[in-house]
Design a protein around this motif. Sequence first.
Motif, PDB file in Angstrom:
ATOM      1  N   ILE A 158       0.834  -1.198   0.000  1.00  0.00           N
ATOM      2  CA  ILE A 158       0.000   0.000   0.000  1.00  0.00           C
ATOM      3  C   ILE A 158       0.871   1.251   0.000  1.00  0.00           C
ATOM      4  CG2 ILE A 158      -1.745   1.322   1.273  1.00  0.00           C
ATOM      5  CD1 ILE A 158      -2.678  -1.312   2.513  1.00  0.00           C
ATOM      6  N   LEU A 159       0.527   2.179  -0.896  1.00  0.00           N
ATOM      7  CA  LEU A 159       1.053   3.542  -0.861  1.00  0.00           C
ATOM      8  C   LEU A 159      -0.125   4.440  -0.524  1.00  0.00           C
ATOM      9  CD1 LEU A 159       3.121   1.973  -2.680  1.00  0.00           C
ATOM     10  CD2 LEU A 159       3.559   4.147  -3.828  1.00  0.00           C
ATOM     11  N   VAL A 160       0.024   5.300   0.468  1.00  0.00           N
ATOM     12  CA  VAL A 160      -1.107   6.088   0.933  1.00  0.00           C
ATOM     13  C   VAL A 160      -0.714   7.547   1.130  1.00  0.00           C
ATOM     14  CG1 VAL A 160      -0.643   5.419   3.341  1.00  0.00           C
ATOM     15  CG2 VAL A 160      -2.897   6.288   2.712  1.00  0.00           C
ATOM     16  N   VAL A 161      -1.577   8.442   0.639  1.00  0.00           N
ATOM     17  CA  VAL A 161      -1.466   9.866   0.942  1.00  0.00           C
ATOM     18  C   VAL A 161      -2.466  10.162   2.041  1.00  0.00           C
ATOM     19  CG1 VAL A 161      -1.918  12.201   0.104  1.00  0.00           C
ATOM     20  CG2 VAL A 161      -0.708  10.584  -1.356  1.00  0.00           C
ATOM     21  N   GLU A 162      -2.000  10.765   3.116  1.00  0.00           N
ATOM     22  CA  GLU A 162      -2.872  11.020   4.254  1.00  0.00           C
ATOM     23  C   GLU A 162      -2.415  12.280   4.985  1.00  0.00           C
ATOM     24  OE1 GLU A 162      -5.466  11.471   6.130  1.00  0.00           O
ATOM     25  OE2 GLU A 162      -5.907   9.328   5.954  1.00  0.00           O
ATOM     26  N   GLN A 163      -3.373  13.182   5.248  1.00  0.00           N
ATOM     27  CA  GLN A 163      -3.068  14.413   5.975  1.00  0.00           C
ATOM     28  C   GLN A 163      -3.056  14.207   7.481  1.00  0.00           C
ATOM     29  OE1 GLN A 163      -2.063  17.127   4.632  1.00  0.00           O
ATOM     30  NE2 GLN A 163      -2.571  16.790   2.485  1.00  0.00           N
ATOM     31  N   ASP A 164      -3.746  13.185   7.961  1.00  0.00           N
ATOM     32  CA  ASP A 164      -3.814  12.908   9.389  1.00  0.00           C
ATOM     33  C   ASP A 164      -2.553  12.166   9.815  1.00  0.00           C
ATOM     34  OD1 ASP A 164      -4.323  11.877  11.957  1.00  0.00           O
ATOM     35  OD2 ASP A 164      -6.467  11.686  11.580  1.00  0.00           O
ATOM     36  N   LEU A 165      -1.617  12.885  10.411  1.00  0.00           N
ATOM     37  CA  LEU A 165      -0.312  12.298  10.720  1.00  0.00           C
ATOM     38  C   LEU A 165      -0.432  11.167  11.729  1.00  0.00           C
ATOM     39  CD1 LEU A 165       2.666  12.409  10.092  1.00  0.00           C
ATOM     40  CD2 LEU A 165       2.940  14.153  11.864  1.00  0.00           C
ATOM     41  N   ASN A 166      -1.334  11.282  12.688  1.00  0.00           N
ATOM     42  CA  ASN A 166      -1.506  10.207  13.660  1.00  0.00           C
ATOM     43  C   ASN A 166      -1.938   8.916  12.980  1.00  0.00           C
ATOM     44  OD1 ASN A 166      -0.824  11.780  15.900  1.00  0.00           O
ATOM     45  ND2 ASN A 166      -2.914  12.532  16.143  1.00  0.00           N
ATOM     46  N   ARG A 167      -2.880   9.023  12.043  1.00  0.00           N
ATOM     47  CA  ARG A 167      -3.308   7.839  11.291  1.00  0.00           C
ATOM     48  C   ARG A 167      -2.155   7.286  10.470  1.00  0.00           C
ATOM     49  NH1 ARG A 167      -8.131   5.662  13.099  1.00  0.00           N
ATOM     50  NH2 ARG A 167      -9.633   7.318  13.469  1.00  0.00           N
ATOM     51  N   THR A 168      -1.410   8.181   9.851  1.00  0.00           N
ATOM     52  CA  THR A 168      -0.284   7.769   9.018  1.00  0.00           C
ATOM     53  C   THR A 168       0.724   6.967   9.813  1.00  0.00           C
ATOM     54  OG1 THR A 168      -0.518   9.714   7.589  1.00  0.00           O
ATOM     55  CG2 THR A 168       1.622   8.635   7.605  1.00  0.00           C
TER      56      THR A 168
END
Length: 241
Positions: A186-196
């Motif tokens: 999985i490659l993921v773009v995410e703004q929520d750093l905690n989730r990342t």
Amino acid sequence: MSYLEIERIDARHGLLQAVREVSFGVEKGEIVAFVGANGAGKTTLFRTIAGAHPATAGRIRLDGADVTALPDHVRVRQGLALVPEGRRLFSRMTVYENLILAREAGRSGRWDLDAVLDTFPNLKNRLKSKAGNLSGGEQQATAIGRALMTNPDVLLLDEVSLGLSPAAVARVYDSLQALIEAGTTILVVEQDLNRTLSIANRIICMLEGQIVVQGAVAEMTREQIMDAYFGLHRTNRENNA
């Protein structure tokens, strides 16, 4: 050589160079998160990898095969699937129709309708509903499920939590655990750093179309990531020069 190899990729929007000489590799089963401010080039990079946006330079290799010149639908058949920012479902088609359409990729594997509904049980009672009538979380689940129906080797998730309520985000990430446990790359773009930080093995931070910092999650501090996010690492280097 890594399973997915990105070598000095450039991509443009007209005269604007949105991605500049980006290189990285991804191993099978790895989860790599991309972070950066709006306009950093993350979405363009993902679209370029998936074949939805042309590369102006560089190479993209999947399992050793050069896929740089292949159109997006052929890359899907090769094992690359993108869940785009904004979901982009067929809004007048039902959830069932959106999911079944993805079988046209013709790849065999563990992901069929039953497996997708087991992963996203909130869709079981919505199969006959038009995609345009779904909640944001249900649309995101449908978009991810549609990509999984192609049985991808590499899944690209662009802005997983964008526009979703906290409860919907939690449900989507709970479902992603099933993909992670199955060994999905999985490659993921995410703004929520905690989730990342909760799901990724590695972080890549982009700024102005370039990779500025990358490393294993266990070896990077939140401060390092945030400094790269806002470009403060460059200021610090210049001040120390």
